[in-house]
Design a protein around this motif. Structure first.
Motif, PDB file in Angstrom:
ATOM      1  N   MET A 177      13.966  42.356 110.249  1.00 11.52           N
ATOM      2  CA  MET A 177      14.994  42.115 111.245  1.00 11.52           C
ATOM      3  C   MET A 177      14.928  40.684 111.779  1.00 11.52           C
ATOM      4  SD  MET A 177      15.772  44.556 114.517  1.00 11.52           S
ATOM      5  CE  MET A 177      15.629  45.993 113.471  1.00 11.52           C
ATOM      6  N   ALA A 178      13.702  40.149 111.890  1.00 10.85           N
ATOM      7  CA  ALA A 178      13.529  38.806 112.427  1.00 10.85           C
ATOM      8  C   ALA A 178      13.916  37.721 111.438  1.00 10.85           C
ATOM      9  CB  ALA A 178      12.080  38.611 112.868  1.00 10.85           C
ATOM     10  N   HIS A 179      14.029  38.056 110.145  1.00  9.57           N
ATOM     11  CA  HIS A 179      14.312  37.045 109.122  1.00  9.57           C
ATOM     12  C   HIS A 179      15.449  37.528 108.227  1.00  9.57           C
ATOM     13  CE1 HIS A 179      10.157  36.327 110.449  1.00  9.57           C
ATOM     14  NE2 HIS A 179      10.423  35.062 110.243  1.00  9.57           N
ATOM     15  N   PRO A 180      16.684  37.481 108.709  1.00  5.61           N
ATOM     16  CA  PRO A 180      17.826  37.982 107.921  1.00  5.61           C
ATOM     17  C   PRO A 180      18.102  37.161 106.668  1.00  5.61           C
ATOM     18  CG  PRO A 180      18.586  36.900 109.923  1.00  5.61           C
ATOM     19  CD  PRO A 180      17.101  37.006 110.039  1.00  5.61           C
ATOM     20  N   SER A 181      17.526  35.962 106.545  1.00  7.95           N
ATOM     21  CA  SER A 181      17.752  35.149 105.353  1.00  7.95           C
ATOM     22  C   SER A 181      16.835  35.539 104.200  1.00  7.95           C
ATOM     23  CB  SER A 181      17.543  33.666 105.690  1.00  7.95           C
ATOM     24  OG  SER A 181      16.208  33.432 106.127  1.00  7.95           O
ATOM     25  N   VAL A 182      15.914  36.479 104.425  1.00  8.74           N
ATOM     26  CA  VAL A 182      14.953  36.896 103.404  1.00  8.74           C
ATOM     27  C   VAL A 182      15.275  38.319 102.968  1.00  8.74           C
ATOM     28  CG1 VAL A 182      12.509  37.257 102.886  1.00  8.74           C
ATOM     29  CG2 VAL A 182      13.199  35.401 104.431  1.00  8.74           C
ATOM     30  N   ALA A 183      15.229  38.571 101.673  1.00  4.31           N
ATOM     31  CA  ALA A 183      15.447  39.917 101.137  1.00  4.31           C
ATOM     32  C   ALA A 183      14.141  40.699 101.183  1.00  4.31           C
ATOM     33  CB  ALA A 183      15.968  39.846  99.709  1.00  4.31           C
ATOM     34  N   PHE A 184      14.229  41.950 101.639  1.00  2.57           N
ATOM     35  CA  PHE A 184      13.060  42.820 101.734  1.00  2.57           C
ATOM     36  C   PHE A 184      13.328  44.120 100.981  1.00  2.57           C
ATOM     37  CE2 PHE A 184      12.103  40.051 105.232  1.00  2.57           C
ATOM     38  CZ  PHE A 184      10.733  40.120 105.421  1.00  2.57           C
ATOM     39  N   SER A 185      12.286  44.647 100.352  1.00  2.87           N
ATOM     40  CA  SER A 185      12.358  45.984  99.763  1.00  2.87           C
ATOM     41  C   SER A 185      11.040  46.683 100.030  1.00  2.87           C
ATOM     42  CB  SER A 185      12.639  45.920  98.257  1.00  2.87           C
ATOM     43  OG  SER A 185      11.559  45.315  97.575  1.00  2.87           O
ATOM     44  N   LEU A 186      11.117  48.004 100.188  1.00  5.83           N
ATOM     45  CA  LEU A 186       9.926  48.807 100.467  1.00  5.83           C
ATOM     46  C   LEU A 186       9.981  50.064  99.630  1.00  5.83           C
ATOM     47  CD1 LEU A 186       7.365  49.546 102.090  1.00  5.83           C
ATOM     48  CD2 LEU A 186       8.864  50.471 103.868  1.00  5.83           C
ATOM     49  N   GLU A 187       8.901  50.314  98.891  1.00  7.54           N
ATOM     50  CA  GLU A 187       8.773  51.529  98.094  1.00  7.54           C
ATOM     51  C   GLU A 187       7.553  52.297  98.581  1.00  7.54           C
ATOM     52  OE1 GLU A 187       8.583  50.787  93.954  1.00  7.54           O
ATOM     53  OE2 GLU A 187      10.513  49.734  93.843  1.00  7.54           O
ATOM     54  N   HIS A 188       7.691  53.616  98.631  1.00  8.66           N
ATOM     55  CA  HIS A 188       6.567  54.468  99.027  1.00  8.66           C
ATOM     56  C   HIS A 188       6.392  55.550  97.975  1.00  8.66           C
ATOM     57  CE1 HIS A 188       4.680  57.777 101.629  1.00  8.66           C
ATOM     58  NE2 HIS A 188       3.764  56.839 101.456  1.00  8.66           N
ATOM     59  N   ASP A 189       5.245  55.541  97.335  1.00  7.43           N
ATOM     60  CA  ASP A 189       4.939  56.492  96.260  1.00  7.43           C
ATOM     61  C   ASP A 189       6.037  56.501  95.203  1.00  7.43           C
ATOM     62  OD1 ASP A 189       2.547  57.227  97.424  1.00  7.43           O
ATOM     63  OD2 ASP A 189       3.414  58.897  98.541  1.00  7.43           O
ATOM     64  N   GLY A 190       6.492  55.298  94.831  1.00  5.22           N
ATOM     65  CA  GLY A 190       7.500  55.154  93.792  1.00  5.22           C
ATOM     66  C   GLY A 190       8.927  55.374  94.228  1.00  5.22           C
ATOM     67  N   ARG A 191       9.146  55.689  95.490  1.00 10.53           N
ATOM     68  CA  ARG A 191      10.509  55.940  95.981  1.00 10.53           C
ATOM     69  C   ARG A 191      10.946  54.784  96.881  1.00 10.53           C
ATOM     70  NH1 ARG A 191      12.456  58.533 100.621  1.00 10.53           N
ATOM     71  NH2 ARG A 191      10.291  58.933 101.237  1.00 10.53           N
ATOM     72  N   ARG A 192      12.095  54.210  96.592  1.00  9.39           N
ATOM     73  CA  ARG A 192      12.619  53.089  97.384  1.00  9.39           C
ATOM     74  C   ARG A 192      13.180  53.626  98.702  1.00  9.39           C
ATOM     75  NH1 ARG A 192      14.501  47.865  95.811  1.00  9.39           N
ATOM     76  NH2 ARG A 192      16.035  46.976  97.243  1.00  9.39           N
ATOM     77  N   VAL A 193      12.661  53.129  99.804  1.00  6.16           N
ATOM     78  CA  VAL A 193      13.069  53.644 101.113  1.00  6.16           C
ATOM     79  C   VAL A 193      13.745  52.588 101.967  1.00  6.16           C
ATOM     80  CG1 VAL A 193      11.316  55.439 101.173  1.00  6.16           C
ATOM     81  CG2 VAL A 193      10.756  53.164 102.046  1.00  6.16           C
ATOM     82  N   LEU A 194      13.654  51.330 101.575  1.00  7.52           N
ATOM     83  CA  LEU A 194      14.301  50.269 102.362  1.00  7.52           C
ATOM     84  C   LEU A 194      14.666  49.134 101.432  1.00  7.52           C
ATOM     85  CD1 LEU A 194      13.206  48.893 105.816  1.00  7.52           C
ATOM     86  CD2 LEU A 194      13.558  47.292 103.944  1.00  7.52           C
ATOM     87  N   GLY A 195      15.844  48.588 101.648  1.00 11.28           N
ATOM     88  CA  GLY A 195      16.276  47.444 100.855  1.00 11.28           C
ATOM     89  C   GLY A 195      17.376  46.677 101.563  1.00 11.28           C
ATOM     90  N   VAL A 196      17.131  45.422 101.858  1.00 14.53           N
ATOM     91  CA  VAL A 196      18.140  44.557 102.477  1.00 14.53           C
ATOM     92  C   VAL A 196      18.181  43.259 101.690  1.00 14.53           C
ATOM     93  CG1 VAL A 196      18.068  45.518 104.807  1.00 14.53           C
ATOM     94  CG2 VAL A 196      16.394  43.791 104.164  1.00 14.53           C
ATOM     95  N   GLN A 197      19.376  42.684 101.591  1.00 14.00           N
ATOM     96  CA  GLN A 197      19.580  41.498 100.780  1.00 14.00           C
ATOM     97  C   GLN A 197      19.488  40.235 101.634  1.00 14.00           C
ATOM     98  OE1 GLN A 197      19.745  41.849  97.472  1.00 14.00           O
ATOM     99  NE2 GLN A 197      19.511  44.036  97.917  1.00 14.00           N
ATOM    100  N   GLU A 198      19.155  39.137 100.978  1.00 13.18           N
ATOM    101  CA  GLU A 198      19.059  37.873 101.701  1.00 13.18           C
ATOM    102  C   GLU A 198      20.453  37.385 102.083  1.00 13.18           C
ATOM    103  OE1 GLU A 198      17.931  34.396  99.346  1.00 13.18           O
ATOM    104  OE2 GLU A 198      17.991  35.668  97.576  1.00 13.18           O
ATOM    105  N   GLY A 199      20.512  36.644 103.165  1.00 10.15           N
ATOM    106  CA  GLY A 199      21.778  36.080 103.622  1.00 10.15           C
ATOM    107  C   GLY A 199      22.591  36.999 104.504  1.00 10.15           C
TER     108      GLY A 199
END
Length: 592
Positions: A177-199
């Motif tokens: 949230m603090a860095h909207p210019s950076v893309a983040f992804s989060l996987e837990h036990d092989g399942r994608r639970v979060l994904g936001v794009q840069e920009g």
């Protein structure tokens, strides 16, 4: 008592206790390193909630073999170019995170600078177990496994994998949230639970990481004063949560949990939300590094401001201005649960022409009056009942009003109005409560609230502590038009009430004021206490549910709501009106 020097491995484990409390705190340190390295894409992978494995990959500047070895030494950092620790502009700067993690877990670092070769170094609970060339794209990959596996005294205090996963998720969400210019992804036990794009824009990033409904129910906060800038998004008062875990506060891009900032948010929403409800906010404070000390907590989650009053005042005034600018706005969507409760009446399988009343008519025998009497509730509308109202011209049909034109009253509580884009339902008591409060505030800013003397002073009996609390606030209450006087050890004499309240119940008003002062007096500032008193008085002086209003009175209430700030919610945070759009109505009748 003899003094001895602690061995290095024990020193490292003690230091780890200040930085690494759980997988989420280690994950936070690693992701902050990636952000400081200029990464544009960060991928996080967890196993077992972070208890088994945490992997963070980024496309930052990378490190060569010598820099990796130095990064794993205590108090080694690239983020302090000189000794001016008070002028910190990066997220991590202590130089303790990586060696602290490596002393209590198995830590593997693979990194490759642009234009260089990749290198790997693996440390298992403080001991280097392997190093050598590694193949990977430019950037860094950090893998932490089996945290506290060899420190059972610390391991047993970790929570379940679900709880640790939730903490890791929260840490990644706040940094993303603090860095909207950076893309983040989060996987837990092989399942994608979060994904936001840069920009992403800041508003879109906050909504994506909290609740999509915030897109339609937020205000933009923007304020700059004395070199300090406040920005962000905040929910309108009628969009709230039962817990405060959706309040995200950042100082110079650093997620913090500061009591000063949380208290300022609560003060800004003081008279617009119930005490057990919390707004959704994401506020970003940008200020010169010399004006804030970020070195007061090992985990860097707390900060100390050089001028805390300035920061608190900016949050309160910035939120107030943004909310005031929205006027009478409330949550704009109908509650899906409320809509789903509507049930269509079952359609009779019998054709209308075959019903008994029509069969009798077709047979030539006129239906009996008793038959009509029995079935008039089903087939016929009873004759309209006239109601005396003051003669007044109806509202011009061609004129457009945001809250529409009043068409009637339901259950002597709700005003039904027709707007261009749907049906508006207004809670008359909640709406008038807010209007009365805003009138009292305007009066306080002017010549004060006018009082109306009682023909016969009224005695209100209370216990002695309650009378003591009221007696100490007699001067403040007089500013609101309420004149009280001590009448013995356990009674108060009411000589005048605010003229705005009309025929208010003096007994109930004074009793409620005494209860409110008992609950909140010591915890509130003078301004907040005055707002509390005004809100309590407004509740007693507003139009009650159950009172029949004329059409003229209904329209007057709607027009005043349209020009009154914060009229979209009552003094307790409940919405004063809801709108059922044409699309919602069509869905109820199966047209869509």
């Amino acid at each position: 008592m003899s003094i001895r020097r602690l061995p290095e491995h024990l020193v490292n484990r003690i230091a780890a206790g200040e930085v690494v409390e759980r997988p989420a705190s280690a994950l936070k340190e690693i992701v902050e390193n990636a952000l400081d390295a200029g990464a544009r894409r960060i991928a996080v992978r967890l196993s077992g909630g972070g208890l088994d494995r945490v992997e963070v990959s980024d496309d930052g500047c990378g490190m060569d073999s010598a820099e990796i070895a130095l990064a794993l030494e205590r108090h080694a950092t690239s983020k302090l170019p000189d000794d001016a620790i008070e002028n910190v502009s990066t997220l991590g700067f202590r130089g303790e995170a990586l060696p602290s993690i490596a002393s209590v877990a198995r830590l593997s670092i693979d990194s490759r600078p642009r234009g260089g070769d990749g290198w790997n170094r693996t440390v298992d609970n403080g001991a280097v177990v392997s190093e050598g060339p590694a193949a990977l794209p430019p950037g860094t990959r950090v893998v932490m496994e089996q945290l506290f596996a060899r420190v059972p005294a610390r391991r047993k205090f970790l929570r379940s994998s679900k709880s640790e996963y939730a903490a890791c998720m929260d840490a990644v969400r706040r940094l993303a949230m603090a860095h909207p210019s950076v893309a983040f992804s989060l996987e837990h036990d092989g399942r994608r639970v979060l994904g936001v794009q840069e920009g992403d824009s800041r508003e879109d990033r906050v909504a994506a990481l909290t609740d999509r409904a915030l897109v339609d129910n937020h205000v933009i906060v923007s304020l700059e004063r004395e070199g300090v800038r406040l920005s962000g998004v905040a929910s309108i008062p009628t969009y709230h949560r039962g817990v405060g875990d959706h309040q995200f506060l950042f100082v110079n891009g650093r997620p913090v949990r500061d009591r000063l900032l949380v208290g300022a948010v609560r003060a800004a929403y003081a008279d617009m939300l119930a005490r057990d409800r919390h707004p959704v906010v994401a506020l970003f404070i940008d200020m010169p590094p010399l004006e804030v000390d970020v070195n007061v907590h090992p985990a860097k989650t707390e900060v100390r401001f050089r001028d805390p009053a300035l920061v608190r005042g900016m949050i309160v005034s910035g939120l107030r201005r943004a909310l005031d600018a929205e006027g009478f706005r409330a949550v704009q969507h109908a509650d899906p649960a409320a809509l789903s409760a509507w049930k269509s009446e079952p359609i009779s399988p019998t054709p209308i022409g075959a019903m008994p009343i029509f069969e009798a008519a077709n047979a030539g025998a006129p239906p009996s009056p008793a038959l009509f009497a029995d079935r008039r509730t089903s087939f016929f509308t009873p004759p309209p009942q006239a109601r005396a109202e003051p003669a007044a011209a109806p509202a011009p049909e061609g004129q457009s009003f945001p809250l529409g034109v009043a068409r009637g009253q339901v259950a002597r509580t709700y005003i039904v109005a027709e707007a261009e884009d749907g049906l508006v339902i207004v809670d008359q008591h909640a709406a008038h409560e807010r209007l009365t409060l805003e009138r009292m505030r305007r009066a306080m800013e002017g010549q004060g609230v006018a009082s109306q003397a009682l023909l016969l002073p009224e005695v209100v009996e209370l216990d002695e502590p309650a009378c003591d609390r009221l007696e100490t606030r007699v001067a403040e209450l007089r500013e609101f038009g309420l004149e009280l006087e001590r009448f013995g050890p356990s009674a108060m004499l009411v000589r005048a009430v605010p003229a705005l309240l009309g025929q208010a119940d003096a007994q109930g008003l004074v009793t409620d004021l005494a209860d409110d002062l008992a609950a909140y007096d010591s915890a509130l500032s003078l301004r907040e206490r005055l707002d509390l008193v005004a809100a309590t008085m407004a509740c007693h002086g507003s139009v009650r549910a159950g009172r029949i209003l004329s059409v003229t009175e209904m329209n007057a209430l709607l027009r005043e709501m349209e020009v009154t700030p914060r009229s979209g919610q009552c003094n307790h945070g409940r919405p004063t009106w809801v709108k059922l759009g044409h699309g919602d109505i069509e869905k109820l009748f199966g047209r869509k």
